[in-house]
Design a protein around this motif. Structure first.
Motif, PDB file in Angstrom:
ATOM      1  N   LEU A   1     -41.259 -12.200  -7.104  1.00  0.00           N
ATOM      2  CA  LEU A   1     -41.530 -13.020  -6.065  1.00  0.00           C
ATOM      3  C   LEU A   1     -40.795 -14.288  -5.819  1.00  0.00           C
ATOM      4  O   LEU A   1     -40.139 -14.683  -4.749  1.00  0.00           O
ATOM      5  CB  LEU A   1     -42.862 -12.941  -5.412  1.00  0.00           C
ATOM      6  CG  LEU A   1     -43.479 -11.644  -5.026  1.00  0.00           C
ATOM      7  CD1 LEU A   1     -45.111 -12.037  -4.703  1.00  0.00           C
ATOM      8  CD2 LEU A   1     -42.782 -10.817  -3.864  1.00  0.00           C
ATOM      9  N   ASP A   5     -45.374  -3.096  -1.797  1.00  0.00           N
ATOM     10  CA  ASP A   5     -45.816  -4.480  -1.243  1.00  0.00           C
ATOM     11  C   ASP A   5     -44.658  -5.656  -1.526  1.00  0.00           C
ATOM     12  O   ASP A   5     -44.217  -6.419  -0.670  1.00  0.00           O
ATOM     13  CB  ASP A   5     -46.938  -4.830  -1.974  1.00  0.00           C
ATOM     14  CG  ASP A   5     -47.235  -6.227  -1.562  1.00  0.00           C
ATOM     15  OD1 ASP A   5     -47.662  -6.421  -0.146  1.00  0.00           O
ATOM     16  OD2 ASP A   5     -47.769  -7.114  -2.184  1.00  0.00           O
ATOM     17  N   GLN A  21     -42.663  -7.827   1.064  1.00  0.00           N
ATOM     18  CA  GLN A  21     -42.304  -8.997   1.019  1.00  0.00           C
ATOM     19  C   GLN A  21     -40.906  -9.754   0.832  1.00  0.00           C
ATOM     20  O   GLN A  21     -40.456 -10.914   1.719  1.00  0.00           O
ATOM     21  CB  GLN A  21     -43.187  -9.864  -0.140  1.00  0.00           C
ATOM     22  CG  GLN A  21     -44.591  -9.611  -0.054  1.00  0.00           C
ATOM     23  CD  GLN A  21     -45.400 -10.161  -0.934  1.00  0.00           C
ATOM     24  OE1 GLN A  21     -45.457 -11.298  -1.305  1.00  0.00           O
ATOM     25  NE2 GLN A  21     -46.458  -9.370  -1.646  1.00  0.00           N
ATOM     26  N   GLU A  29     -39.309  -9.207   4.383  1.00  0.00           N
ATOM     27  CA  GLU A  29     -40.116 -10.294   5.404  1.00  0.00           C
ATOM     28  C   GLU A  29     -39.234 -11.487   5.246  1.00  0.00           C
ATOM     29  O   GLU A  29     -39.387 -12.444   6.449  1.00  0.00           O
ATOM     30  CB  GLU A  29     -41.582 -10.293   5.490  1.00  0.00           C
ATOM     31  CG  GLU A  29     -42.274  -9.000   5.901  1.00  0.00           C
ATOM     32  CD  GLU A  29     -43.821  -9.275   5.494  1.00  0.00           C
ATOM     33  OE1 GLU A  29     -44.095  -9.960   4.793  1.00  0.00           O
ATOM     34  OE2 GLU A  29     -44.473  -8.113   5.879  1.00  0.00           O
ATOM     35  N   SER A  30     -38.890 -11.806   4.219  1.00  0.00           N
ATOM     36  CA  SER A  30     -38.043 -13.017   3.840  1.00  0.00           C
ATOM     37  C   SER A  30     -36.731 -12.872   4.055  1.00  0.00           C
ATOM     38  O   SER A  30     -35.717 -13.525   3.593  1.00  0.00           O
ATOM     39  CB  SER A  30     -38.462 -13.589   2.503  1.00  0.00           C
ATOM     40  OG  SER A  30     -39.855 -13.771   2.460  1.00  0.00           O
TER      41      SER A  30
END
Length: 129
Positions: free
Chosen positions: A34, A64, A68, A71-72
């Motif tokens: 991440l 997941d 993420q 979404e970025s």
């Protein structure tokens, strides 16, 4: 967790060097992946060619992580799934949530297409007169 990290000009390839990916290991992998979203080169290819076993929770965590990234506005592509891993993810209906390619080369192609798509989409934000 032992991983091989290969930083390229426009993306990073991360290859876990283990045969089994458990929920604990996937949580560790998530903590490692991440932060790439904040880096100058945020696009990641996760090469799972060495992973022969995965559990459902790990598959859900990988899906997941990918969400993420997207979404970025960053790319996250998984490649090199072994047949047993792919079958489990497909059976649990997780595979359809993931961006998966057979090879690292094809993953790179996906990253390039997504980059072009993001560039085109960002040009659409201007109001028309």
């Amino acid at each position: 967790m032992n991983v091989k990290i290969d930083t390229k000009e426009r993306f990073t390839v991360i290859t876990p060097e283990l045969e089994s990916l458990s929920a604990n290991m996937t949580a560790e992998l998530k903590d490692m992946l991440l932060p790439y979203i904040q880096k100058d080169i945020p696009h990641v290819i996760l090469n799972l060619e060495l992973v022969k076993e995965i559990d459902e929770e790990s598959g859900e965590t990988l899906a997941d992580i990918q969400q993420q990234f997207y979404e970025s506005d960053c790319s996250f592509v998984i490649c090199g799934l072994q047949e047993k891993v792919e079958n489990l993810l497909d059976e649990k209906e997780i595979l359809e949530l993931m961006n998966v390619t057979p090879t690292e080369s094809e993953a790179w192609d996906i990253l390039q297409m997504e980059e072009v798509e993001r560039e085109l989409m960002s040009g659409d934000d201007e109001p028309e007169e």
